[in-house]
Scaffold this motif. Structure first.
Motif, short mmCIF file in Angstrom:
data_model
loop_
_atom_site.label_atom_id
_atom_site.label_comp_id
_atom_site.label_asym_id
_atom_site.label_seq_id
_atom_site.Cartn_x
_atom_site.Cartn_y
_atom_site.Cartn_z
N VAL A 85 6.84 1.63 9.67
CA VAL A 85 7.83 0.73 9.07
C VAL A 85 8.60 1.50 8.00
O VAL A 85 8.14 2.54 7.53
CB VAL A 85 7.18 -0.53 8.45
N HIS A 86 9.75 0.96 7.63
CA HIS A 86 10.49 1.55 6.51
C HIS A 86 9.62 1.51 5.25
O HIS A 86 8.87 0.55 5.03
CB HIS A 86 11.78 0.77 6.23
N THR A 93 9.75 6.38 5.74
CA THR A 93 8.88 5.42 6.40
C THR A 93 7.43 5.67 5.99
O THR A 93 7.13 6.63 5.28
CB THR A 93 8.99 5.55 7.94
N PHE A 112 15.41 2.68 12.91
CA PHE A 112 15.21 3.83 12.02
C PHE A 112 16.43 4.74 12.14
O PHE A 112 16.95 4.96 13.24
CB PHE A 112 13.94 4.60 12.38
N CYS A 158 12.29 -1.13 13.42
CA CYS A 158 11.21 -1.34 12.46
C CYS A 158 10.65 -2.73 12.70
O CYS A 158 11.40 -3.71 12.69
CB CYS A 158 11.76 -1.22 11.03
#
Length: 96
Positions: free
Chosen positions: A73-74, A43, A37, A30
Motif C-alpha cells: 500500500v502507499h 510504499t 502506484f 493500492c
C-alpha cells in the motif's frame, strides 16, 4: 496511540521507494485507496499473516519465523503521513 507508541509502530515498518518508472507495480491499484502506484511513490508492506498454508500457520502459532502473506500500500495510506518523498529519520535511526 500516543506519540511514543506511534513512533514504535512506524519504526517496525519499512518505507520503500521512491518507485522507479520501470517498477513492475507501476499502475497496480493500492488496495487501501484505489489509486495506481506511480513513479516516485513510497510504499510499504502490510503483513496479513500466514494465510492458508498449514506449515506457516503452525510456525506462526509457535511464534517462529514463517513466510507471511502481505499487501503493498502507499506509505501515506498505511501511516496517515503526507507523501513528501523524504523519509525523516530521528537521532536513533527511527522514522518520525
Amino acid at each position: 496511540p500516543d506519540a511514543e507508541t506511534r513512533r514504535k509502530l512506524l519504526a517496525r515498518m519499512q518505507k520503500m521507494g521512491p518507485k522507479r518508472a520501470d517498477h513492475p507495480t507501476i499502475g497496480v491499484e493500492c488496495p487501501a485507496c484505489g489509486e495506481g502506484f506511480a513513479p516516485g511513490d513510497f510504499t510499504c508492506l502490510l503483513v496479513l499473516g500466514p494465510g492458508a498454508d498449514p506449515e506457516a500457520r503452525r510456525l506462526c502459532r509457535e511464534m517462529r519465523a514463517y513466510t507471511a502473506k502481505a499487501i503493498e500500500v502507499h506509505w501515506g495510506c498505511a501511516t496517515g503521513e503526507e507523501e513528501t518523498g523524504i523519509l525523516v529519520v530521528g537521532p536513533e535511526g527511527m522514522p518520525r
